[in-house]
Scaffold this active site. Sequence first.
Site, PDB file in Angstrom:
ATOM      1  N   GLU A 306       0.369  15.206   6.608  1.00 60.42           N
ATOM      2  CA  GLU A 306      -0.722  16.378   6.420  1.00 60.42           C
ATOM      3  C   GLU A 306      -1.256  17.159   7.650  1.00 60.42           C
ATOM      4  O   GLU A 306      -2.053  17.872   7.522  1.00 60.42           O
ATOM      5  CB  GLU A 306      -1.930  15.807   5.637  1.00 60.42           C
ATOM      6  CG  GLU A 306      -1.481  15.116   4.400  1.00 60.42           C
ATOM      7  CD  GLU A 306      -2.825  14.692   3.308  1.00 60.42           C
ATOM      8  OE1 GLU A 306      -3.865  14.983   3.972  1.00 60.42           O
ATOM      9  OE2 GLU A 306      -2.644  14.126   2.458  1.00 60.42           O
ATOM     10  N   GLY A 307      -0.955  16.494   8.948  1.00 64.87           N
ATOM     11  CA  GLY A 307      -1.442  17.003   9.923  1.00 64.87           C
ATOM     12  C   GLY A 307      -2.761  16.417  10.228  1.00 64.87           C
ATOM     13  O   GLY A 307      -3.510  16.812  11.134  1.00 64.87           O
TER      14      GLY A 307
END
Lengths: 338, 338
Positions: A306-307
């Site tokens: 998801e970063g």
Amino acid sequence: MTIALQSLSDFRAALQALPVPDAAAMAAARARDAQLTKPPGALGRLEDLAVWMAGWQGREKPVADRPQVVIFAGNHGVVAKGVSAFPAEVTVQMVANFRAGGAAINQLSRQFGAQMSVEEIDLDRPTRDFTQAPAMDEAELLAALNRGWEAVDPKADLLVVGEMGIGNTTSAAAICAALLGGEGAQWVGRGTGVDDAGLTRKAAVVDDGLRCHAGAIGDPLRVLQCLGGREIAAMTGAIARARLLRIPVILDGFICCSAALVLERMVAGALDHCLAGHESAETAHPRVLAALGKEPILSLRLRLGEGSGAALAIAIVQGALACHGGMATFGEAGIAEG
Amino acid sequence: MTIALQSLSDFRAALQALPVPDAAAMAAARARDAQLTKPPGALGRLEDLAVWMAGWQGREKPVADRPQVVIFAGNHGVVAKGVSAFPAEVTVQMVANFRAGGAAINQLSRQFGAQMSVEEIDLDRPTRDFTQAPAMDEAELLAALNRGWEAVDPKADLLVVGEMGIGNTTSAAAICAALLGGEGAQWVGRGTGVDDAGLTRKAAVVDDGLRCHAGAIGDPLRVLQCLGGREIAAMTGAIARARLLRIPVILDGFICCSAALVLERMVAGALDHCLAGHESAETAHPRVLAALGKEPILSLRLRLGEGSGAALAIAIVQGALACHGGMATFGEAGIAEG
């Protein structure tokens, strides 16, 4: 207005003319750092980060006031092979969660002042099972690269690209194995939490993919097409576009780094505008970082994607730039130098 | 109203009745974490930080909205022995810089929303040269402990204690050697940047101090009195007070950890409310962290003091709590669990 890539050749050509850091801005930043009210070198890596950011932003006092986080989502045909602990429908459910503001990356983006967006790419049309056929055809790869290419905000001063895609650690492992050598077992990890049997299946799936696409291995962009996923290719496109826009990028974990690795193998130095945000708990991530020559900023055993790890590192970059831009010099403060 | 310590016995007594983490709040936080929209464990150390904070704050969703940073400043008699690369007057100059907003810690405090204050303690009255006499008498030690004790804001939800004091890495090295064993050479480092000759002088000064105060070594509070400094003792007092107020503390580098070590040696477990913010570049800091059993959050080669490494770690704690408090549960998001 964004000019989209018309062909894969456009993409290859774009990588042949990459901007480099602004040496004058770096020198000015280094000179400023030497005058700040601290012993030389006492801010350690924060000093290096500030000078590095100065080079890419082309100014003595770089900023990270407008960080951008983009999450790309895609689905993977290999999920049918039992490589994930979660079912494929979780990808679309998590996209809804991103839009509703309920995921980890939403909280981290808000905490550190980043604008965040989600780009879902044909979730109802998973890539093909790469043990049987190329994951994408050329048109699909181009479309995915363009999704990333166009998602980058030219006004951003720092970029994080993240991903969501059930099954994508298998795809990332296959890309790493193809580009860095070795067998599936050396590159697969537990991803979202597969058991031992799942891990064995993942390794076998990667090996099958490597055999199926042995002819593609010499060409990183074909490796991405044959073994990648839409969200991975979109990250590749976004990281490349950021380079052309001179926007520094913070890389996230294993999957993001597999997308980045494609660029580095296409053109050595193509990731000079990228920092490694963190070292994740996914088994092979440290080895990818080593291959990229990147020292992670954080090492907190995250393995979410998801970063999230990269978004956390935004805060460290912001801290570094706050010191660099805001501290008094010895002269301003009237302090004796050591 | 703060009730100051009337005597050193008061201080010793206070450490005999330390509050412990709220087990019910920790269990509630752990149960919440298990329901958040991520694979179990995927946020790694962020999950542990959130549960740990829940225990100290006594609530399922802890916060770090009111972090406090306090910088203590003191001067050291041993500076006359040539142990620092900077002259003693830099302490008062840096205090002025803190007040004017020009130091690194000012920028980091502002960046992460911390209130920051500076407590200068008798800068015109350095501690005595500890190779000749106890650095402080009992009244001076008590006064310094009280400065720290009273500086803690009972409304803070997270505390960082930092320091400024030319010569204080020598004092910290002496405390560590006295409490953890070994000779001066094993505990001294380059501090703000002494050369090889300075490093040799520092080691000799520590050894002289250990000989001079051999009789004090069995009593950590007397070690602090004989070998410490006013700012170090103030940090000891502040960390202890935070424990009584159940305010979690982020420890900074070598000097801060030497102040904390005094507490741990007085009462095992006295630092259970403390996180190690970072591993600094000061040579012996990793060994102090190991002795304290603390894993650093960051490792970015900082060696500045001022609370800077700990202040940077505030952002990581804030990120952890943002995720823990703000994420949707699987039920809320309608997502299939793995």
